[in-house]
Design a protein around this motif. Structure first.
Motif, short mmCIF file in Angstrom:
data_model
loop_
_atom_site.label_atom_id
_atom_site.label_comp_id
_atom_site.label_asym_id
_atom_site.label_seq_id
_atom_site.Cartn_x
_atom_site.Cartn_y
_atom_site.Cartn_z
N PHE A 152 0.55 -1.25 0.13
CA PHE A 152 -0.15 0.15 -0.13
C PHE A 152 0.83 1.26 0.02
N GLY A 153 2.18 1.09 0.59
CA GLY A 153 2.89 2.06 0.48
C GLY A 153 3.57 2.70 -0.63
N VAL A 154 4.08 1.56 -1.26
CA VAL A 154 4.77 1.53 -2.42
C VAL A 154 4.01 2.10 -3.73
N THR A 155 4.19 3.06 -4.73
CA THR A 155 3.61 3.73 -5.67
C THR A 155 3.10 2.45 -6.73
N ASP A 156 3.89 1.60 -7.41
CA ASP A 156 3.26 0.90 -8.36
C ASP A 156 4.42 -0.05 -8.93
N HIS A 157 3.86 -1.09 -9.53
CA HIS A 157 4.54 -2.12 -10.32
C HIS A 157 5.69 -2.65 -9.46
N VAL A 158 5.72 -3.01 -8.40
CA VAL A 158 6.69 -3.67 -7.85
C VAL A 158 7.14 -5.21 -8.19
N THR A 159 8.32 -5.40 -8.05
CA THR A 159 8.76 -7.05 -8.51
C THR A 159 8.71 -7.61 -7.16
N ILE A 160 8.80 -8.75 -6.99
CA ILE A 160 8.92 -9.46 -5.77
C ILE A 160 10.03 -9.03 -4.92
N ASP A 161 11.09 -8.96 -5.67
CA ASP A 161 12.38 -8.61 -4.93
C ASP A 161 12.55 -7.04 -4.11
N GLN A 162 11.71 -6.17 -5.05
CA GLN A 162 11.71 -4.96 -4.36
C GLN A 162 10.86 -4.89 -3.44
N LEU A 163 9.64 -5.71 -3.41
CA LEU A 163 8.70 -5.91 -2.38
C LEU A 163 9.30 -6.56 -1.27
N LEU A 164 10.06 -7.55 -1.47
CA LEU A 164 10.86 -8.27 -0.26
C LEU A 164 11.79 -7.37 0.45
N GLU A 165 12.44 -6.66 -0.52
CA GLU A 165 13.47 -5.59 0.17
C GLU A 165 12.59 -4.87 1.19
N SER A 166 11.69 -4.25 0.61
CA SER A 166 11.04 -3.18 1.72
C SER A 166 10.35 -3.81 3.02
N VAL A 167 9.76 -5.07 2.73
CA VAL A 167 9.50 -5.75 3.40
C VAL A 167 10.48 -6.13 4.80
#
Lengths: 172, 172
Positions: A47-62
């Motif tokens: 919900f925080g990220v703007t858009d179109h995230v890859t699994i890796d980008q998401l995992l990183e922020s998680v």
DNA sequence: CTGCGTGCAAAGCATTTGCACCTAT
DNA sequence: ATAGGTGCAAATGCTTTGCACGCAG
């Protein structure tokens, strides 16, 4: 810096996300899904990220929040959310699956820059209409569609100017 | 019956393929590529098959002629042909890359049936125009585009009628 | 003859899965 | 308690690559 790296996204967007939150709760309830720490963090980041995230980008922020979360959990969670229609799975052909929130703004298509990787959205009701006409003419029931333009964005075009000869190289 | 199986394609098409042959020769010449038995067979099969073949389908028909050809050769050859602009690489998101001849008929988009796998083509100049307008408005230089409608084709719709509840299952 | 092309098997890579442990409910 | 979740590592499955041999030019 590794897999699926790309430029930041285009501007902010109207958070009609309250409705999405509600749908999410409803979905998890309906399916009897548990609210775990991991899922909560993943969803928060999404919900925080703007858009179109890859699994890796998401995992990183998680992992910035909780370093103990594994790949598999993110994959499994995103798959669930996609099934529930809460996120859209996007495959732009570079080998990474990207996810974006299925909020009201969701009905759009994409401009993908092969040079910098930036993804811009567009919307064109007239195209949708023509599209519906085509489907109708073929007796085809559309459940999903994909309309993507691949090329060079304004900034990249400006910066490197014509630069002939590399047509398919940049992609992937 | 294995990987990437799907229904036969839509009708025949105008073979303006002579020009393609010429381009092919020219391309191989320009790049100093050798004319081997394998490449000849692969190309022959490609010209013979109607459309949208997966590597496996192609390899199968190639092996019917010469059983000694390996996967790697087909992959490598198709990659070359794609670089040369002689075939188009299509990724419909089911994990298989498909190839189709880049003849004059090439400017079209796709209707993909998630139930039987049939791929139908469509063409809509009006959409192209709108598309160009969007690109222009964004200062975006389009090199390639993808416009696909996923859903249920006429036959499948007729045959199994409504059949609710399976929306994403059939794909892949 | 020389080096491009080929076949085979191994490696790559994103994604999925089996399994033992953990924890919401 | 107990079934669903999780992490890890191994397995998948398409595609690519390394290497020794073969054949086109």
């Amino acid at each position: 810096m590794k897999r699926g790296e790309h430029q930041p996204q285009t501007g902010p967007r109207p958070p009609d996300r309250e409705r999405l939150r509600a749908e999410l709760v409803q979905f998890m309830d309906r399916r009897g899904l548990r609210s775990t720490e991991q899922r909560r963090v993943i969803i928060e980041q999404l919900f925080g990220v703007t858009d179109h995230v890859t699994i890796d980008q998401l995992l990183e922020s998680v992992r910035a929040v909780d370093p103990r979360v594994g790949y598999a959990t993110v994959y499994r969670t995103m798959k669930l959310l996609a099934e529930g229609g809460l996120v859209h799975e996007r495959k732009f052909g570079d080998g990474f699956t990207r996810y974006e929130l299925a909020d009201a703004h969701a009905h759009h298509d994409h401009l993908i820059c092969l040079d910098c990787g930036k993804i811009t959205e567009f919307e064109e009701p007239a195209i949708e209409e023509l599209q519906d006409g085509i489907a109708l003419r073929h007796g085809f029931l559309v459940r999903d569609h994909k309309h993507e333009l691949y090329g060079t964005c304004a900034e990249c075009a400006k910066q490197s100017d014509v630069k002939p000869g590399r047509v398919k190289t940049a992609h992937r």
